[in-house]
Write a protein that holds these residues in place. Structure first.
Motif, short mmCIF file in Angstrom:
data_model
loop_
_atom_site.label_atom_id
_atom_site.label_comp_id
_atom_site.label_asym_id
_atom_site.label_seq_id
_atom_site.Cartn_x
_atom_site.Cartn_y
_atom_site.Cartn_z
N ILE A 232 1.22 -31.72 0.74
CA ILE A 232 1.73 -33.09 0.93
C ILE A 232 3.14 -33.21 0.36
CG2 ILE A 232 1.39 -35.50 0.27
CD1 ILE A 232 -1.61 -34.95 0.25
N LEU A 233 3.37 -32.60 -0.80
CA LEU A 233 4.67 -32.71 -1.45
C LEU A 233 5.38 -31.36 -1.49
CD1 LEU A 233 4.05 -34.93 -4.61
CD2 LEU A 233 5.25 -35.54 -2.52
N THR A 234 6.70 -31.43 -1.49
CA THR A 234 7.52 -30.24 -1.68
C THR A 234 8.04 -30.27 -3.11
OG1 THR A 234 8.25 -30.59 0.58
CG2 THR A 234 9.46 -28.96 -0.70
N PRO A 235 7.90 -29.16 -3.86
CA PRO A 235 8.38 -29.18 -5.24
C PRO A 235 9.92 -29.09 -5.28
CG PRO A 235 7.52 -27.03 -4.69
CD PRO A 235 7.25 -27.91 -3.51
N ASP A 236 10.51 -29.45 -6.44
CA ASP A 236 11.95 -29.31 -6.59
C ASP A 236 12.34 -27.83 -6.63
OD1 ASP A 236 11.95 -32.01 -6.77
OD2 ASP A 236 12.08 -32.08 -8.95
N SER A 237 11.56 -27.06 -7.38
CA SER A 237 11.81 -25.63 -7.41
C SER A 237 10.52 -24.92 -7.78
CB SER A 237 12.90 -25.32 -8.44
OG SER A 237 12.42 -25.61 -9.73
N GLY A 238 10.52 -23.60 -7.63
CA GLY A 238 9.32 -22.82 -7.95
C GLY A 238 8.65 -22.31 -6.69
N GLU A 239 7.75 -21.39 -6.90
CA GLU A 239 7.05 -20.76 -5.79
C GLU A 239 5.58 -21.09 -5.85
OE1 GLU A 239 8.46 -19.07 -3.37
OE2 GLU A 239 10.41 -19.49 -4.32
N CYS A 240 4.96 -21.05 -4.69
CA CYS A 240 3.54 -21.31 -4.66
C CYS A 240 2.96 -20.68 -3.41
CB CYS A 240 3.32 -22.82 -4.66
SG CYS A 240 1.66 -23.29 -4.31
N LEU A 241 1.95 -19.84 -3.59
CA LEU A 241 1.30 -19.20 -2.45
C LEU A 241 -0.19 -19.49 -2.52
CD1 LEU A 241 2.69 -15.59 -1.90
CD2 LEU A 241 2.88 -17.57 -0.39
N VAL A 242 -0.75 -20.00 -1.44
CA VAL A 242 -2.19 -20.20 -1.38
C VAL A 242 -2.70 -19.33 -0.25
CG1 VAL A 242 -4.06 -21.83 -1.06
CG2 VAL A 242 -1.97 -22.56 -2.21
N ASP A 243 -3.45 -18.28 -0.61
CA ASP A 243 -4.00 -17.40 0.40
C ASP A 243 -2.88 -16.87 1.32
OD1 ASP A 243 -6.18 -16.10 1.21
OD2 ASP A 243 -7.04 -17.72 2.40
N GLY A 244 -1.72 -16.60 0.71
CA GLY A 244 -0.61 -16.07 1.49
C GLY A 244 0.23 -17.11 2.20
N ARG A 245 -0.13 -18.40 2.07
CA ARG A 245 0.65 -19.43 2.76
C ARG A 245 1.44 -20.27 1.75
NH1 ARG A 245 -4.82 -20.02 4.74
NH2 ARG A 245 -4.99 -21.51 3.05
N VAL A 246 2.63 -20.68 2.17
CA VAL A 246 3.37 -21.65 1.38
C VAL A 246 2.99 -23.03 1.92
CG1 VAL A 246 5.64 -22.47 0.67
CG2 VAL A 246 5.26 -20.03 1.08
N PRO A 247 2.25 -23.83 1.14
CA PRO A 247 1.62 -25.03 1.70
C PRO A 247 2.59 -25.94 2.44
CG PRO A 247 0.85 -24.67 -0.53
CD PRO A 247 1.91 -23.65 -0.28
N TRP A 248 3.73 -26.27 1.84
CA TRP A 248 4.59 -27.30 2.44
C TRP A 248 5.41 -26.76 3.61
CZ3 TRP A 248 4.98 -25.32 -2.44
CH2 TRP A 248 6.09 -24.55 -2.73
N ILE B 95 -4.76 -18.63 -5.31
CA ILE B 95 -3.62 -19.51 -5.58
C ILE B 95 -2.70 -18.84 -6.59
CG2 ILE B 95 -2.91 -21.77 -6.45
CD1 ILE B 95 -5.68 -22.81 -5.85
N GLN B 96 -1.41 -18.76 -6.23
CA GLN B 96 -0.43 -18.29 -7.19
C GLN B 96 0.64 -19.35 -7.33
OE1 GLN B 96 -0.10 -14.67 -4.74
NE2 GLN B 96 0.71 -13.80 -6.63
N VAL B 97 0.83 -19.82 -8.54
CA VAL B 97 1.83 -20.85 -8.78
C VAL B 97 2.83 -20.29 -9.78
CG1 VAL B 97 2.21 -23.10 -9.83
CG2 VAL B 97 0.26 -22.76 -8.31
N GLU B 98 4.12 -20.34 -9.44
CA GLU B 98 5.11 -19.81 -10.37
C GLU B 98 6.27 -20.77 -10.57
OE1 GLU B 98 6.25 -15.83 -9.14
OE2 GLU B 98 4.10 -15.35 -9.16
N HIS B 99 6.48 -21.14 -11.80
CA HIS B 99 7.63 -21.96 -12.22
C HIS B 99 7.80 -23.22 -11.40
CE1 HIS B 99 8.51 -18.46 -14.56
NE2 HIS B 99 8.67 -17.72 -13.48
N LEU B 100 6.69 -23.88 -11.11
CA LEU B 100 6.75 -25.10 -10.31
C LEU B 100 7.35 -26.26 -11.11
CD1 LEU B 100 5.77 -25.02 -7.47
CD2 LEU B 100 3.61 -26.03 -8.18
N THR B 101 8.32 -26.93 -10.52
CA THR B 101 8.96 -28.08 -11.17
C THR B 101 9.05 -29.23 -10.18
OG1 THR B 101 10.25 -26.61 -12.55
CG2 THR B 101 11.00 -28.88 -12.42
N LYS B 102 8.76 -30.43 -10.68
CA LYS B 102 8.83 -31.60 -9.80
C LYS B 102 9.15 -32.83 -10.65
CE LYS B 102 8.20 -33.95 -6.11
NZ LYS B 102 9.04 -33.71 -4.95
#
Lengths: 258, 270, 265
Positions: free
Chosen positions: C71-87, C2-9
């Motif tokens: 389930i949710l889309t963030p307002d901004s920021g990046e997120c990769l889980v095992d190479g996938r963008v969940p939303w 899991i890589q989470v970067e600058h996630l904002t919601k």
């Protein structure tokens, strides 16, 4: 399809877990639409005709509307109770599964008690067919079939519309009932009974008349335009805006949560 | 803040709860408007072709329909509080006995409060708008001041009869495992027989003359027809007396079911 | 993993005030307010870790889980889980993760548990032989033998939670989200569940993200602790580090309270 059947089996098992309540609800469902029939019967046996239509003609019309409604309700019940799914955060669970969202909602609730209603509406339809003054030909049988199918499509689209609105607000959705349950009740009479304004609304805004009034005119031989019998084929067009609103709703859910 | 009588306090809570859902209130008003309008259109079509055999004055029927729509929440059979069913089914109703008010009276007040608060939020706009509608569609004034007074009295009695009926459904849960079955059968039957769908005068004569003397005739049918003078004179007195009788009978029956049910629950130890 | 970067919601919530008169006044208009749930949140989780994700109520824990599970889309920021963008690739993503919500159930209430499992098999398209293998294994490890034929409503909470965990693992997910899995369980059930999670992690290398208020869960399971408060990451370290930094606190709950106080959340 396989998955859908599996869901059907699960729902059957579930309703069998409460047998007594299952049979009572079947009876209740029967009574609800039976009262629509009974009031029609009372009024027409007292007055003879309404808006120029006899009891037999109205029965035919009622049979079509109720069959369309019950068929749609049997299969699209999950959309009908979608507000409950959204409220209880059940939609999160739906999103967590690797299958299409619509399919899952479709499968969420399949209520067998509604079969009571369906059987009843089919009986009414059969009675209407027997009592109506229509001389049956293969063409007219086809028109009748199209009418029932078109009714199912329109009501299904309305159920989807209702579910889509749940993404935007959970309040005040009973307005939509006007168009589903309301139409089930008032659609037992040919729509022109309610006057020209209502008929226009039911042609251009929510196109019930496509499966009810226009093909009925062709069936009863009250029009020279035979193609009116094919009007139900236009009903799938109404699915487009409803499905589009659903898509917008899903997008909104993803960005706002519940 | 002054202190409220416990029963009044329920009313206040229900009103606050109802006001939280303002969109729902407007939607409800709009829905009832639409349904009322469709009904009137149907009866107008019937009236146009069959004036001589029409069993009520059209103006009286139109008032009947609008009043029914306006006071729907007051008079319908399906205003339940579902947590009360659960309370009986789970046996938690025994906890209610700790409160310093009788169970029957308290639940009767709760149900009446639910109905009155829902109706209070919705009847105003419907009555005003329907009174402003032009002639064939609009709500007509009552037949006379006397009829209006009798209408109000009868409306209160109807509320009582309907609540008493609802309480019988609640307390029947002491004896059945699920209330849903009973509800789904009883509600449509009551709705039909009490004239909420087709007014009693439009039913076959044999049926309506029987229904008059049953609890169903003592529900919506009574006040709505008194208003337009469709029920008057001796029949009016008789109708009001029948309402009082059914109110007493159904309240007594409900109380008895409750009393015996609670006793059974206490003996079994919940 | 899991890589989470600058996630904002952030969310919009409506404010209502009490009292009858104010409720009438609110018919006209309603105040809404923006509430920031996640505020520039970044962290990474590597394969095979068990991460304890802690924070007080309303800190943003479940928002994070909802974003990570698509389930949710963030307002901004990046997120990769095992190479996938969940939303963005919901279906592909959720087929590879398992989620257990301690307070919600994915079992059908009125039918035997095995029927629910059977349905999940089809939903996740698990082929018959793999399903059988997984089911046998999970049945053994979680001691489900006698429970499978029982309707979910008749199970005790501890029994049901064992079934829930099995249900989430039938499709061999690489990543498991556990949202308060031990809430309301008795001591025996808690211990059994913890033991199972550890074993699963060791044997299969399943990555686990665990949110909980039970510090004993964290102590027993987590190789790493992430503390979140008001949508921000406040602390990232091993359980021992956290413990050592707070000397003189007695029980684990006191430690957690001291931790929250230190960060003012």
């Amino acid at each position: 399809m396989r998955l859908y059947l599996k869901f059907v089996a699960m729902h059957l098992k579930r309703s069998m877990a409460y047998k007594q309540s299952f049979f009572m609800s079947t009876l209740g469902q029967f009574l609800i639409s039976f009262s629509a029939f009974l009031s029609m019967w009372f009024l027409l046996s007292r007055f003879g005709t309404v808006g120029g239509y006899t009891l037999g003609e109205c029965m035919l019309c009622a049979g079509v509307t109720l069959s369309g409604f019950s068929l749609a309700e049997c299969f699209f019940r999950g959309f009908d109770r979608f507000s409950g799914i959204v409220k209880s955060a059940g939609f999160d669970r739906v999103m967590l599964r690797p299958r299409g969202l619509m399919l899952q909602v479709l499968c969420d609730d399949i209520e067998f008690a509604r079969l009571g209603k369906l059987i009843q509406s089919i009986v009414m339809l059969a009675w209407g067919v027997a009592r109506s003054p229509v001389a049956w030909t293969p063409w007219r049988a086809l028109v009748l079939l199209l009418m029932v199918a078109g009714g199912t499509v329109i009501f299904a689209a309305l159920f989807i519309l209702y579910a889509a609105l749940c993404f935007f607000t959970l309040e005040g959705l009973e307005v939509v009932n006007i168009f589903t349950h309301g139409m089930r009740e008032y659609g037992v009479y040919p729509l022109d009974v309610y006057g020209g304004g209502i008929l226009k609304f039911c042609t251009f805004v929510i196109p019930y008349a496509l499966f009810q009034y226009y093909p009925l005119m062709a069936l009863l031989g009250r029009t020279e335009h035979w193609f009116l019998g094919l009007m139900p084929m236009l009903t799938p067009l109404f699915l487009i805006p409803c499905a589009a609103l659903w898509q917008i709703g899903v997008r909104r859910y993803k960005s706002a949560g519940s | 803040m002054g202190r409220f009588h416990p029963h009044l306090s329920f009313f206040r809570m229900q009103l606050i709860k109802g006001l939280q859902y303002r969109t729902a209130a407007w939607a409800g008003i709009f829905t009832q408007f639409f349904w009322g309008f469709m009904q009137i259109q149907l009866y107008r079509a019937l009236y146009a072709a069959h004036q001589s055999t029409f069993p009520m004055a059209l103006s009286g029927l139109v008032s009947y329909i609008w009043l029914r729509q306006a006071f729907l929440a007051l008079l319908n059979t399906w205003s339940y509080e579902y947590e009360l069913f659960d309370m009986i089914l789970s046996g938690n109703v025994a906890l209610e006995l700790c409160r310093p008010v009788g169970l029957y009276g308290m639940w009767f007040a709760r149900n009446a409060a639910l109905r009155v608060s829902r109706a209070a939020l919705r009847c105003g706009p419907i009555l005003i708008i329907s009174a402003l509608l032009p002639a064939p569609w609009g709500l007509n004034p009552p037949a006379s001041w006397g009829a209006f007074a009798a209408f109000l009295l009868s409306l209160i009695l109807t509320l009582g009869v309907t609540c008493a009926m609802t309480l019988i459904v609640y307390f029947s849960c002491f004896y059945t495992l699920s209330s849903q079955g009973l509800r789904t059968v009883l509600d449509p039957v009551t709705e039909f027989l009490n004239g909420a769908i087709v007014p009693l005068p439009f039913m076959p004569a044999w049926l309506s003359s029987v229904l008059r003397y049953t609890p169903f005739g003592a529900m919506v049918n009574a006040p709505l027809r008194i208003y337009s003078g469709d029920i008057r004179g001796m029949e009016l007195t008789e109708t009001l007396l029948l309402q009082v009788f059914w109110l007493a009978a159904l309240t007594g029956l409900g109380w008895l079911i409750q009393h015996r049910g609670l006793k059974r629950l206490c003996l079994q130890g919940g | 993993m899991i890589q989470v970067e600058h996630l904002t919601k952030s969310y919009r919530v409506s404010r209502r005030s009490g009292g009858l008169i104010k409720a009438v006044a609110a018919l006209g208009k309603r105040d809404t307010e923006r509430v920031v749930a996640l505020d520039d949140l970044s962290f990474t989780v590597s394969d095979g870790e068990i991460v304890g994700y802690i924070g007080p109520n309303g800190a943003g824990k479940s928002t994070t889980i909802k974003i990570l599970s698509g389930i949710l889309t963030p307002d901004s920021g990046e997120c990769l889980v095992d190479g996938r963008v969940p939303w963005r690739e919901r279906k592909r993503h959720v087929a590879r993760i398992g989620v257990v919500f301690g307070q919600r159930s994915q079992l059908w209430w009125d039918v035997p548990v095995i029927d629910s499992f059977d349905l999940l098999k089809d939903i996740y398209r698990v082929d018959a032989s793999r399903y059988k293998k997984n089911l046998d294994e999970l049945t053994g490890l979680l001691d489900l033998e006698t429970l499978l034929r029982t309707p979910a409503r008749q199970l005790s909470l501890g029994q049901r939670m064992r079934c829930e965990v099995a249900a989430a693992l039938l499709h061999d997910p690489d990543l498991l989200f556990l949202d308060e899995p031990t809430i309301g369980l008795d001591a025996v059930s808690k211990l059994a569940l913890r033991k199972f999670i550890l074993e699963r992690n060791r044997a299969r290398g399943t990555t686990v993200l665990l949110t909980t208020h039970d510090m004993q869960d964290i102590e027993a399971l987590a190789t790493r602790v992430l503390l979140i408060g008001r949508g921000k990451l406040l602390l990232d370290g091993s359980f021992e580090d956290v413990r050592a930094s707070l000397p003189g606190t007695g029980s684990l709950d006191e430690m957690a309270a001291a931790l929250y106080r230190r960060y003012g959340v």
